[in-house]
Every structure is written in structure tokens, then in C-alpha cells.
Motif scaffolding. Structure first.
Motif, PDB file in Angstrom:
ATOM      1  N   PRO A   1       1.106  -1.333  -0.051  1.00  0.00           N
ATOM      2  CA  PRO A   1      -0.036   0.042  -0.005  1.00  0.00           C
ATOM      3  C   PRO A   1       0.906   1.279   0.062  1.00  0.00           C
ATOM      4  CG  PRO A   1      -0.151  -1.072   2.317  1.00  0.00           C
ATOM      5  CD  PRO A   1       0.627  -2.134   1.093  1.00  0.00           C
ATOM      6  N   THR A   2       0.355   2.391  -0.531  1.00  0.00           N
ATOM      7  CA  THR A   2       1.113   3.577  -0.574  1.00  0.00           C
ATOM      8  C   THR A   2       0.004   4.593   0.184  1.00  0.00           C
ATOM      9  OG1 THR A   2       0.126   4.238  -2.708  1.00  0.00           O
ATOM     10  CG2 THR A   2       2.182   3.189  -2.838  1.00  0.00           C
ATOM     11  N   THR A   3       0.846   5.517   0.873  1.00  0.00           N
ATOM     12  CA  THR A   3       0.324   6.608   1.988  1.00  0.00           C
ATOM     13  C   THR A   3       0.976   7.909   1.186  1.00  0.00           C
ATOM     14  OG1 THR A   3       0.200   4.977   3.561  1.00  0.00           O
ATOM     15  CG2 THR A   3      -0.019   7.207   4.170  1.00  0.00           C
ATOM     16  N   GLU A   4       0.074   8.842   1.097  1.00  0.00           N
ATOM     17  CA  GLU A   4       0.350   9.976   0.775  1.00  0.00           C
ATOM     18  C   GLU A   4      -0.084  10.780   1.855  1.00  0.00           C
ATOM     19  OE1 GLU A   4      -0.146  13.301  -2.715  1.00  0.00           O
ATOM     20  OE2 GLU A   4      -0.280  11.217  -3.334  1.00  0.00           O
ATOM     21  N   VAL A   5       0.446  11.919   2.552  1.00  0.00           N
ATOM     22  CA  VAL A   5       0.167  12.758   3.495  1.00  0.00           C
ATOM     23  C   VAL A   5      -0.069  13.971   2.779  1.00  0.00           C
ATOM     24  CG1 VAL A   5       0.584  14.151   5.679  1.00  0.00           C
ATOM     25  CG2 VAL A   5       1.235  11.656   5.425  1.00  0.00           C
ATOM     26  N   MET A   6      -1.111  14.645   2.838  1.00  0.00           N
ATOM     27  CA  MET A   6      -1.506  16.131   2.042  1.00  0.00           C
ATOM     28  C   MET A   6      -1.894  16.988   3.155  1.00  0.00           C
ATOM     29  SD  MET A   6      -3.581  14.221  -1.213  1.00  0.00           S
ATOM     30  CE  MET A   6      -3.630  15.763  -2.104  1.00  0.00           C
ATOM     31  N   SER A   7      -1.538  18.219   2.903  1.00  0.00           N
ATOM     32  CA  SER A   7      -2.065  19.456   3.834  1.00  0.00           C
ATOM     33  C   SER A   7      -1.690  19.009   5.254  1.00  0.00           C
ATOM     34  CB  SER A   7      -3.540  19.661   3.814  1.00  0.00           C
ATOM     35  OG  SER A   7      -3.719  20.044   2.453  1.00  0.00           O
ATOM     36  N   PHE A   8      -0.388  18.614   5.437  1.00  0.00           N
ATOM     37  CA  PHE A   8       0.125  18.557   6.691  1.00  0.00           C
ATOM     38  C   PHE A   8       0.861  19.712   7.334  1.00  0.00           C
ATOM     39  CE2 PHE A   8       3.537  17.488   9.764  1.00  0.00           C
ATOM     40  CZ  PHE A   8       2.840  16.787  10.744  1.00  0.00           C
ATOM     41  N   ASN A   9       0.339  20.633   8.215  1.00  0.00           N
ATOM     42  CA  ASN A   9       0.911  21.638   8.647  1.00  0.00           C
ATOM     43  C   ASN A   9       1.304  21.382   9.910  1.00  0.00           C
ATOM     44  OD1 ASN A   9       0.324  23.371   6.438  1.00  0.00           O
ATOM     45  ND2 ASN A   9      -1.805  23.300   6.942  1.00  0.00           N
ATOM     46  N   SER A  10       2.269  22.031  10.732  1.00  0.00           N
ATOM     47  CA  SER A  10       2.935  21.896  11.953  1.00  0.00           C
ATOM     48  C   SER A  10       3.303  23.443  12.768  1.00  0.00           C
ATOM     49  CB  SER A  10       3.950  21.031  12.101  1.00  0.00           C
ATOM     50  OG  SER A  10       4.693  21.152  13.068  1.00  0.00           O
ATOM     51  N   ILE A  11       3.147  23.536  13.923  1.00  0.00           N
ATOM     52  CA  ILE A  11       3.511  24.694  14.619  1.00  0.00           C
ATOM     53  C   ILE A  11       4.469  24.267  15.818  1.00  0.00           C
ATOM     54  CG2 ILE A  11       3.080  26.960  15.684  1.00  0.00           C
ATOM     55  CD1 ILE A  11       0.638  26.993  13.950  1.00  0.00           C
ATOM     56  N   VAL A  12       5.757  24.682  15.621  1.00  0.00           N
ATOM     57  CA  VAL A  12       6.477  24.350  17.027  1.00  0.00           C
ATOM     58  C   VAL A  12       6.936  25.594  17.578  1.00  0.00           C
ATOM     59  CG1 VAL A  12       8.692  23.295  17.664  1.00  0.00           C
ATOM     60  CG2 VAL A  12       7.367  22.354  15.528  1.00  0.00           C
ATOM     61  N   THR A  13       6.653  25.482  18.999  1.00  0.00           N
ATOM     62  CA  THR A  13       6.928  26.801  19.625  1.00  0.00           C
ATOM     63  C   THR A  13       7.596  26.286  20.787  1.00  0.00           C
ATOM     64  OG1 THR A  13       4.925  26.388  21.186  1.00  0.00           O
ATOM     65  CG2 THR A  13       4.666  27.777  19.393  1.00  0.00           C
ATOM     66  N   PHE A  14       8.544  27.376  21.427  1.00  0.00           N
ATOM     67  CA  PHE A  14       9.459  27.018  22.506  1.00  0.00           C
ATOM     68  C   PHE A  14       9.542  28.158  23.365  1.00  0.00           C
ATOM     69  CE2 PHE A  14      13.624  27.883  24.289  1.00  0.00           C
ATOM     70  CZ  PHE A  14      13.916  26.457  25.036  1.00  0.00           C
ATOM     71  N   ASN A  15       9.448  28.148  24.615  1.00  0.00           N
ATOM     72  CA  ASN A  15       9.905  29.112  25.567  1.00  0.00           C
ATOM     73  C   ASN A  15      10.886  28.669  26.517  1.00  0.00           C
ATOM     74  OD1 ASN A  15       8.439  28.173  28.007  1.00  0.00           O
ATOM     75  ND2 ASN A  15       6.283  28.842  27.120  1.00  0.00           N
ATOM     76  N   ASN A  16      11.345  29.852  27.284  1.00  0.00           N
ATOM     77  CA  ASN A  16      12.420  29.467  28.275  1.00  0.00           C
ATOM     78  C   ASN A  16      12.145  29.122  29.790  1.00  0.00           C
ATOM     79  OD1 ASN A  16      14.912  28.814  27.366  1.00  0.00           O
ATOM     80  ND2 ASN A  16      15.766  31.049  27.244  1.00  0.00           N
ATOM     81  N   ASN A  17      10.782  29.175  29.814  1.00  0.00           N
ATOM     82  CA  ASN A  17      10.256  28.997  31.335  1.00  0.00           C
ATOM     83  C   ASN A  17      10.214  27.658  31.626  1.00  0.00           C
ATOM     84  OD1 ASN A  17       9.672  31.807  31.222  1.00  0.00           O
ATOM     85  ND2 ASN A  17       7.343  31.608  30.400  1.00  0.00           N
TER      86      ASN A  17
END
Length: 156
Positions: free
Chosen positions: A139-155
Motif C-alpha cells: 500500500p502507498t500512503t500520501e500525506v496531504m496538507s500537513f501543517n505543523s507549528i513548533v513553539t518554545f519558551n524558556n520558562n
């Protein structure tokens, strides 16, 4: 010398199913039902078609012979409840299998058997069957419209 007639051996390969394996391989699985340890039961005859479906049950020896001529693959032992087809089938090949009891002398008992993927139809008094078609491609898999947000804080 004593000559007599033996009663028929009541056996059946119940729940005959096709298991599709990797790479286009196929395994047949069934449940041995009835008197399969009877010394006069000789095992199972396996038949395979790649074009048409096997009908079942047969109404006569002539019908059985016409439907199976040229499709016999091999015989297996009485206690067998599965068989791995040694072929590696091409993508989309559709298969139908028939497993029939045989006597100790090797004669097919066309009244005791089963067809792969068969379901008994009370109305027609026949098995409704379907082909099992090989799928040997990964089987084949295709990921479409994948968005990601990575945040970081020093707390932390």
C-alpha cells in the motif's frame, strides 16, 4: 472373501477460506468436519481455477467431471486443514478453489467437499461464491496538507 458395501464417509472441509499473503501467495484454510479419521477416508483433492468460479454442490458425477477436468492441483492427507499454494500470483489474478474428499483408493467423492469463500443459499440450494483476487502490491500512503507549528519558551 467377504464382499460388502461400505457406507459413505461423512466428511467436509468446512469454512473453506482463502488467505491472501504477501508477494502474491495464497493459503487455503478449512475445518475438518465429520469422520476424517476413518481409515477409508483418503484425504482431500484440491482444485484451482483462475478464470471462472467452481459451482457447488454438483448434481452428478458428469457435472463434477466437466467442472474439474484439468483443474486438479494435488491431493493432501486426511488430517490436513490448510495448504499453501506455491505460486506467486500476479496482481489482480482472481482464484477459486474446490476441496473434495477422496477415498483411500484415491477416488473423488464429489458429494463431500466445499468451494472457497462459499456461503450456502437456502433459496437456490447452492453455494454463493466470490473470487479471491490477489493484491501483491504494497500500500502507498500520501500525506496531504500537513501543517505543523513548533513553539518554545524558556520558562520550562
Amino acid at each position: 472373501m467377504i464382499i460388502g458395501i461400505l457406507p459413505p464417509i461423512e466428511v467436509n472441509p468446512g469454512n473453506l477460506s482463502v488467505v491472501l499473503r504477501r508477494g502474491g501467495q495464497v493459503t487455503l484454510d478449512w475445518d475438518n468436519e465429520g469422520d476424517f479419521t476413518n481409515q477409508y477416508f483418503g484425504g482431500w483433492k484440491i482444485y484451482r481455477k483462475t478464470a471462472l468460479l467452481f459451482p457447488y454442490p454438483f448434481s452428478s458425477l458428469e457435472q463434477f467431471s466437466a467442472a474439474t477436468q484439468g483443474y486438479h492441483v494435488l491431493d493432501v492427507a486426511p488430517d490436513s486443514d490448510s495448504w499453501e499454494d506455491p505460486n506467486f500470483w500476479e496482481q489482480g489474478t482472481c482464484l477459486s478453489y474446490l476441496v473434495i474428499a477422496k477415498s483411500r483408493g484415491g477416488v473423488a467423492d464429489w458429494e463431500h467437499g466445499n468451494v472457497s469463500e462459499g456461503v450456502w443459499n437456502e433459496t437456490t440450494q447452492r453455494m454463493d461464491t466470490t473470487e479471491s483476487c490477489v493484491d501483491n502490491q504494497s500500500p502507498t500512503t500520501e500525506v496531504m496538507s500537513f501543517n505543523s507549528i513548533v513553539t518554545f519558551n524558556n520558562n520550562t
